[in-house]
Design an enzyme around this catalytic site. Structure first.
Site, PDB file in Angstrom:
ATOM      1  N   ASP A  63       0.849  -1.192   0.000  1.00 36.63           N
ATOM      2  CA  ASP A  63       0.000   0.000   0.000  1.00 36.63           C
ATOM      3  C   ASP A  63       0.884   1.242   0.000  1.00 36.63           C
ATOM      4  O   ASP A  63       2.042   1.192   0.409  1.00 36.63           O
ATOM      5  CB  ASP A  63      -0.873   0.035   1.264  1.00 36.63           C
ATOM      6  CG  ASP A  63      -2.055  -0.922   1.177  1.00 36.63           C
ATOM      7  OD1 ASP A  63      -2.394  -1.362   0.073  1.00 36.63           O
ATOM      8  OD2 ASP A  63      -2.638  -1.213   2.245  1.00 36.63           O
ATOM      9  N   ARG A 116      -0.814  -0.733  -8.896  1.00 36.02           N
ATOM     10  CA  ARG A 116      -2.184  -0.320  -8.563  1.00 36.02           C
ATOM     11  C   ARG A 116      -2.228   1.203  -8.602  1.00 36.02           C
ATOM     12  O   ARG A 116      -1.493   1.862  -7.868  1.00 36.02           O
ATOM     13  CB  ARG A 116      -2.544  -0.813  -7.169  1.00 36.02           C
ATOM     14  CG  ARG A 116      -3.853  -0.246  -6.637  1.00 36.02           C
ATOM     15  CD  ARG A 116      -4.062  -0.598  -5.169  1.00 36.02           C
ATOM     16  NE  ARG A 116      -4.089  -2.024  -4.980  1.00 36.02           N
ATOM     17  CZ  ARG A 116      -3.873  -2.608  -3.790  1.00 36.02           C
ATOM     18  NH1 ARG A 116      -3.593  -1.889  -2.720  1.00 36.02           N
ATOM     19  NH2 ARG A 116      -3.922  -3.908  -3.680  1.00 36.02           N
TER      20      ARG A 116
HETATM   21  P1  FDA Z   1     -13.773   9.326  -6.016  1.00 34.87           P
HETATM   22  O1  FDA Z   1     -13.744   9.218  -4.524  1.00 34.87           O
HETATM   23  O2  FDA Z   1     -13.205  10.529  -6.690  1.00 34.87           O
HETATM   24  O3  FDA Z   1     -15.265   9.130  -6.455  1.00 34.87           O
HETATM   25  C1  FDA Z   1     -15.632   9.334  -7.793  1.00 34.87           C
HETATM   26  C2  FDA Z   1     -16.972   8.701  -8.078  1.00 34.87           C
HETATM   27  O4  FDA Z   1     -16.938   7.294  -7.795  1.00 34.87           O
HETATM   28  C3  FDA Z   1     -18.098   9.222  -7.241  1.00 34.87           C
HETATM   29  O5  FDA Z   1     -18.586  10.452  -7.721  1.00 34.87           O
HETATM   30  C4  FDA Z   1     -19.100   8.077  -7.387  1.00 34.87           C
HETATM   31  O6  FDA Z   1     -19.721   8.123  -8.641  1.00 34.87           O
HETATM   32  C5  FDA Z   1     -18.200   6.866  -7.328  1.00 34.87           C
HETATM   33  N1  FDA Z   1     -18.086   6.410  -5.940  1.00 34.87           N
HETATM   34  C6  FDA Z   1     -17.051   6.613  -5.097  1.00 34.87           C
HETATM   35  N2  FDA Z   1     -17.305   6.061  -3.899  1.00 34.87           N
HETATM   36  C7  FDA Z   1     -18.531   5.511  -3.984  1.00 34.87           C
HETATM   37  C8  FDA Z   1     -19.388   4.817  -3.075  1.00 34.87           C
HETATM   38  N3  FDA Z   1     -19.038   4.614  -1.804  1.00 34.87           N
HETATM   39  N4  FDA Z   1     -20.585   4.394  -3.515  1.00 34.87           N
HETATM   40  C9  FDA Z   1     -20.978   4.643  -4.772  1.00 34.87           C
HETATM   41  N5  FDA Z   1     -20.219   5.307  -5.683  1.00 34.87           N
HETATM   42  C10 FDA Z   1     -19.037   5.739  -5.285  1.00 34.87           C
HETATM   43  N6  FDA Z   1      -5.365   5.208  -1.340  1.00 34.87           N
HETATM   44  C11 FDA Z   1      -4.101   5.465  -0.911  1.00 34.87           C
HETATM   45  O7  FDA Z   1      -3.770   6.621  -0.656  1.00 34.87           O
HETATM   46  N7  FDA Z   1      -3.212   4.441  -0.774  1.00 34.87           N
HETATM   47  C12 FDA Z   1      -3.520   3.146  -1.077  1.00 34.87           C
HETATM   48  O8  FDA Z   1      -2.670   2.248  -0.927  1.00 34.87           O
HETATM   49  C13 FDA Z   1      -4.840   2.865  -1.542  1.00 34.87           C
HETATM   50  N8  FDA Z   1      -5.208   1.607  -1.872  1.00 34.87           N
HETATM   51  C14 FDA Z   1      -6.429   1.407  -2.490  1.00 34.87           C
HETATM   52  C15 FDA Z   1      -6.752   0.162  -2.988  1.00 34.87           C
HETATM   53  C16 FDA Z   1      -7.920  -0.017  -3.690  1.00 34.87           C
HETATM   54  C17 FDA Z   1      -8.239  -1.371  -4.261  1.00 34.87           C
HETATM   55  C18 FDA Z   1      -8.814   1.082  -3.903  1.00 34.87           C
HETATM   56  C19 FDA Z   1     -10.085   0.923  -4.707  1.00 34.87           C
HETATM   57  C20 FDA Z   1      -8.525   2.303  -3.377  1.00 34.87           C
HETATM   58  C21 FDA Z   1      -7.345   2.487  -2.657  1.00 34.87           C
HETATM   59  N9  FDA Z   1      -7.038   3.723  -2.107  1.00 34.87           N
HETATM   60  C22 FDA Z   1      -5.754   3.941  -1.653  1.00 34.87           C
HETATM   61  C23 FDA Z   1      -8.081   4.777  -1.974  1.00 34.87           C
HETATM   62  C24 FDA Z   1      -8.083   5.735  -3.150  1.00 34.87           C
HETATM   63  O9  FDA Z   1      -6.924   6.525  -3.137  1.00 34.87           O
HETATM   64  C25 FDA Z   1      -9.291   6.662  -3.125  1.00 34.87           C
HETATM   65  O10 FDA Z   1      -9.265   7.445  -1.957  1.00 34.87           O
HETATM   66  C26 FDA Z   1     -10.630   5.974  -3.211  1.00 34.87           C
HETATM   67  O11 FDA Z   1     -10.590   4.865  -4.064  1.00 34.87           O
HETATM   68  C27 FDA Z   1     -11.689   6.933  -3.733  1.00 34.87           C
HETATM   69  O12 FDA Z   1     -11.385   7.376  -5.022  1.00 34.87           O
HETATM   70  P2  FDA Z   1     -12.180   6.892  -6.330  1.00 34.87           P
HETATM   71  O13 FDA Z   1     -11.208   6.725  -7.432  1.00 34.87           O
HETATM   72  O14 FDA Z   1     -12.932   5.670  -5.993  1.00 34.87           O
HETATM   73  O15 FDA Z   1     -13.130   8.047  -6.745  1.00 34.87           O
END
Ligand code: FDA
Length: 306
Positions: free
Chosen positions: A134, A184
């Site tokens: 991570d 990732r």
């Molecule tokens: P974002 O939060 O910008 O959301 C965009 C859109 O996605 C929303 O408008 C909605 O449409 C949809 N969405 C998001 N959350 C939703 C929900 N709960 N329900 C429905 N729709 C939703 N971070 C880090 O700093 N270090 C790490 O090692 C990791 N590791 C990691 C592993 C994995 C497998 C994932 C998926 C994520 C991480 N993260 C992470 C977290 C990552 O950095 C981030 O904070 C979250 O994934 C949120 O960003 P999104 O890209 O999902 O979109």
């Protein structure tokens, strides 16, 4: 603004006491963390694999400043890997593990963290699976990539996480988009200053797309970690020239499960990040910070109890 406040609280001992003691916390947390015990983690993994998804498991815990605690974390991972193997879940890396280096001593002894991560990689390799490191806040990025480089000499399948909100990440993607390299790509979950990170959602999203273009055009194995429908659509377009199985989608446990199943049903590899354990506070607060709807869910649960 709300995001900044919640992320600040995620580092506050006083806020931690309040949230951990709130009567509804455990029920709400359960949506994102299936349980505290290794049995809970194995059971949840089995169910996800049966549905056609794959998993990466995280034994919750971070920011350790104690060698004994770091050793306990390594022990917990070795037990987890053994239990997953006994259950027949590790072949072909269907169930792998994700490790936070700060939980195995990175903050006070990098050599100890490397030794702990090496032991975990060794155990994972023995049972046919992989480890992904991570990525935590930006003060650890250089150290984490350094340890990754050391680990990849002996365990070339060790995966990296890169955060699109950091200015440096597009360059890091170029460096890591090489054969055999698992990367990732996420947006980034910590509170970071403007000197190192993009601050607006638009800038972070544009950076994510640029980084994804680099990874998808490279020879490595991109892992598209996002719940964002726009990022998922862009990944699908960029992957048209690639064989299915030469990249994967990743989402967090409990978030957009229907979309996880839709992608898996379309023949894509989908990996669910599955955290378990007692140390859920920091992880849970970062999930609240990502999405106001999650905060509303928590507050509604609190109100319905009072
Ligand atoms: P974002 O939060 O910008 O959301 C965009 C859109 O996605 C929303 O408008 C909605 O449409 C949809 N969405 C998001 N959350 C939703 C929900 N709960 N329900 C429905 N729709 C939703 N971070 C880090 O700093 N270090 C790490 O090692 C990791 N590791 C990691 C592993 C994995 C497998 C994932 C998926 C994520 C991480 N993260 C992470 C977290 C990552 O950095 C981030 O904070 C979250 O994934 C949120 O960003 P999104 O890209 O999902 O979109």
């Amino acid at each position: 603004m709300l995001r900044q406040v919640i992320l600040a609280a995620s580092r506050s001992a006083a806020a931690r006491r309040v949230v951990e003691r709130a009567p509804v916390s455990r029920a709400v947390v359960h949506r994102f963390v299936p349980g505290a015990k290794v049995d809970d983690a194995v059971a949840a993994s089995r169910a996800l694999l049966a549905s056609g998804r794959t998993v990466t498991l995280d034994h919750l815990g971070e920011d350790t400043h104690d060698a004994g605690q770091a050793a306990d974390t390594v022990k917990a991972y070795l037990e987890l890997i053994g239990r997953l193997a006994d259950a027949g879940l590790t072949e072909g890396a269907r169930a792998e593990v994700s490790v936070k280096l700060s939980a195995v001593g990175q903050a006070f002894d990098e050599k100890l963290a490397l030794a702990g991560a090496t032991a975990i990689c060794e155990a994972a390799r023995t049972v046919g699976t992989t480890v992904t490191l991570d990525m935590e806040d930006h003060t650890t990025t250089e150290s984490t990539l350094g340890i990754l480089g050391e680990l990849r000499r002996d365990f070339p399948t060790t995966g990296a996480v890169l955060q699109a909100y950091l200015h440096r990440t597009e360059t890091d993607c170029r460096d890591l988009a090489v054969a055999g390299s698992r990367v990732r790509l996420c947006k980034g979950a910590y509170k970071e200053p403007a000197s190192v990170a993009f601050q607006s959602k638009g800038d972070v999203d544009r950076s994510y797309v640029r980084c994804l273009e680099v990874l998808m055009a490279g020879e490595g194995y991109p892992m598209v970690a996002s719940h964002d429908p726009r990022m998922i659509a862009v990944a699908g377009e960029l992957a048209t020239g690639r064989a299915k199985g030469s990249y994967e989608y990743q989402m967090l446990y409990g978030i957009r499960p229907a979309e996880q199943e839709r992608l898996a049903g379309a023949g894509e590899t989908v990996r669910v990040y599955l955290p378990y354990g007692d140390e859920w506070y920091g992880y849970f607060m970062r999930r609240l910070a990502e999405r106001p709807a999650n905060v509303a869910f928590f507050l509604r649960a609190l109100a319905s109890r009072s």
